[in-house]
Design a protein around this motif. Structure first.
Motif, mmCIF file in Angstrom:
data_model
loop_
_atom_site.group_PDB
_atom_site.id
_atom_site.type_symbol
_atom_site.label_atom_id
_atom_site.label_comp_id
_atom_site.label_asym_id
_atom_site.label_seq_id
_atom_site.Cartn_x
_atom_site.Cartn_y
_atom_site.Cartn_z
ATOM 1 N N LEU A 20 32.244 36.320 36.544
ATOM 2 C CA LEU A 20 32.881 37.635 36.573
ATOM 3 C C LEU A 20 32.443 38.463 37.776
ATOM 4 N N PHE A 21 31.165 38.396 38.111
ATOM 5 C CA PHE A 21 30.639 39.124 39.264
ATOM 6 C C PHE A 21 31.435 38.770 40.520
ATOM 7 N N TRP A 22 31.598 37.473 40.777
ATOM 8 C CA TRP A 22 32.311 37.042 41.982
ATOM 9 C C TRP A 22 33.801 37.326 41.893
ATOM 10 N N VAL A 23 34.375 37.208 40.703
ATOM 11 C CA VAL A 23 35.792 37.532 40.530
ATOM 12 C C VAL A 23 36.023 39.016 40.823
ATOM 13 N N LEU A 24 35.133 39.874 40.322
ATOM 14 C CA LEU A 24 35.280 41.314 40.568
ATOM 15 C C LEU A 24 35.118 41.646 42.052
ATOM 16 N N ILE A 25 34.188 40.982 42.726
ATOM 17 C CA ILE A 25 34.031 41.229 44.160
ATOM 18 C C ILE A 25 35.277 40.776 44.914
ATOM 19 N N ALA A 26 35.758 39.577 44.630
ATOM 20 C CA ALA A 26 36.954 39.069 45.312
ATOM 21 C C ALA A 26 38.160 39.961 45.011
ATOM 22 N N ALA A 27 38.330 40.337 43.742
ATOM 23 C CA ALA A 27 39.465 41.189 43.373
ATOM 24 C C ALA A 27 39.341 42.573 44.006
ATOM 25 N N GLY A 28 38.129 43.111 44.032
ATOM 26 C CA GLY A 28 37.922 44.425 44.640
ATOM 27 C C GLY A 28 38.238 44.427 46.123
ATOM 28 N N LEU A 29 37.782 43.405 46.827
ATOM 29 C CA LEU A 29 38.049 43.329 48.268
ATOM 30 C C LEU A 29 39.527 43.039 48.535
ATOM 31 N N ALA A 30 40.147 42.209 47.698
ATOM 32 C CA ALA A 30 41.584 41.936 47.857
ATOM 33 C C ALA A 30 42.388 43.211 47.612
ATOM 34 N N ALA A 31 42.015 43.958 46.581
ATOM 35 C CA ALA A 31 42.721 45.216 46.312
ATOM 36 C C ALA A 31 42.543 46.197 47.476
ATOM 37 N N ARG A 32 41.346 46.254 48.003
ATOM 38 C CA ARG A 32 41.048 47.190 49.089
ATOM 39 C C ARG A 32 41.795 46.833 50.369
ATOM 40 N N TYR A 33 41.790 45.554 50.735
ATOM 41 C CA TYR A 33 42.316 45.181 52.045
ATOM 42 C C TYR A 33 43.700 44.539 52.022
ATOM 43 N N LEU A 34 43.991 43.715 51.034
ATOM 44 C CA LEU A 34 45.297 43.054 51.000
ATOM 45 C C LEU A 34 46.361 43.935 50.361
ATOM 46 N N LEU A 35 45.983 44.608 49.264
ATOM 47 C CA LEU A 35 46.934 45.481 48.577
ATOM 48 C C LEU A 35 46.913 46.909 49.105
ATOM 49 N N ARG A 36 45.939 47.207 49.960
ATOM 50 C CA ARG A 36 45.770 48.559 50.521
ATOM 51 C C ARG A 36 45.588 49.611 49.411
ATOM 52 N N ARG A 37 44.784 49.243 48.425
ATOM 53 C CA ARG A 37 44.493 50.146 47.300
ATOM 54 C C ARG A 37 42.983 50.347 47.218
#
Length: 187
Positions: A20-37
């Motif tokens: 979960l730790f790594w999933v949250l980091i990957a999802a957080g960075l994807a949301a920040r940079y890929l989704l621009r959120r």
């Protein structure tokens, strides 16, 4: 390690928590940079704190409900301490690389092998380990207090010595190398 360690709720919580730790980091960075959120990214990254609390709660509840303390409970304490002390650094490290790869941010700067910047890095990481070890010891102490008088906590006691051993090894292999090296001289 004994076989019951692998079936302990604390061990299962550690495995699930690490994923979960790594999933949250990957999802957080994807949301920040890929989704621009960026706000969603920040919320997902902050969710890593909940993972730590879940692991800690599972370990305490397991012992409180009559489970014998195992190495998994000691590992849970280590995980929480290391996550609290090193989590922000790890997230910043990943964030710099994600910004570079997905958002045109500056390239990550390599850490020099010698010099004052390397010495500061080694001392910072050692200080973070000392904080992590203190948190681990505090968590182990809290588990001792919350477990109740009938709990079998013998498996947790050796973790205090292990924390000390890791601290000595880390000091010798890390910042101690810079005690005799001038850190103010230019490279």
């Amino acid at each position: 390690m004994s076989p019951e360690v692998f079936t302990s709720p604390a061990f299962v919580a550690l495995l699930v928590g690490e994923v979960l730790f790594w999933v949250l980091i990957a999802a957080g960075l994807a949301a920040r940079y890929l989704l621009r959120r960026p706000r969603l990214g920040a919320v997902l990254l902050a969710g890593t704190i909940l993972v730590d609390l879940g692991i800690l709660a599972t370990a305490v509840l397991d012992i409180r409900s009559g489970g014998a303390a195992t190495s998994a409970h000691g590992l849970a304490a280590i995980y929480v301490g290391v996550s609290v002390a090193f989590g922000p650094v790890l997230i910043r490290w990943a964030d710099v690389r994600a910004a570079y790869r997905w958002a045109g941010g500056p390239a990550p700067v390599a850490l020099p092998k010698q010099g004052p910047e390397r010495a500061r890095h080694e001392w910072d990481r050692f200080a973070r380990w000392v904080v992590a070890a203190a948190i681990c010891a505090a968590v182990l102490g809290v588990v001792h207090l919350l477990a109740g008088p009938d709990a079998d906590l013998a498996a947790l006691t050796p973790w205090f010595g292990r924390l000390g051993l890791v601290t000595v090894i880390w000091f010798v292999t890390g910042p101690a190398r810079f005690l005799t090296t001038p850190t103010t001289a230019s490279r």
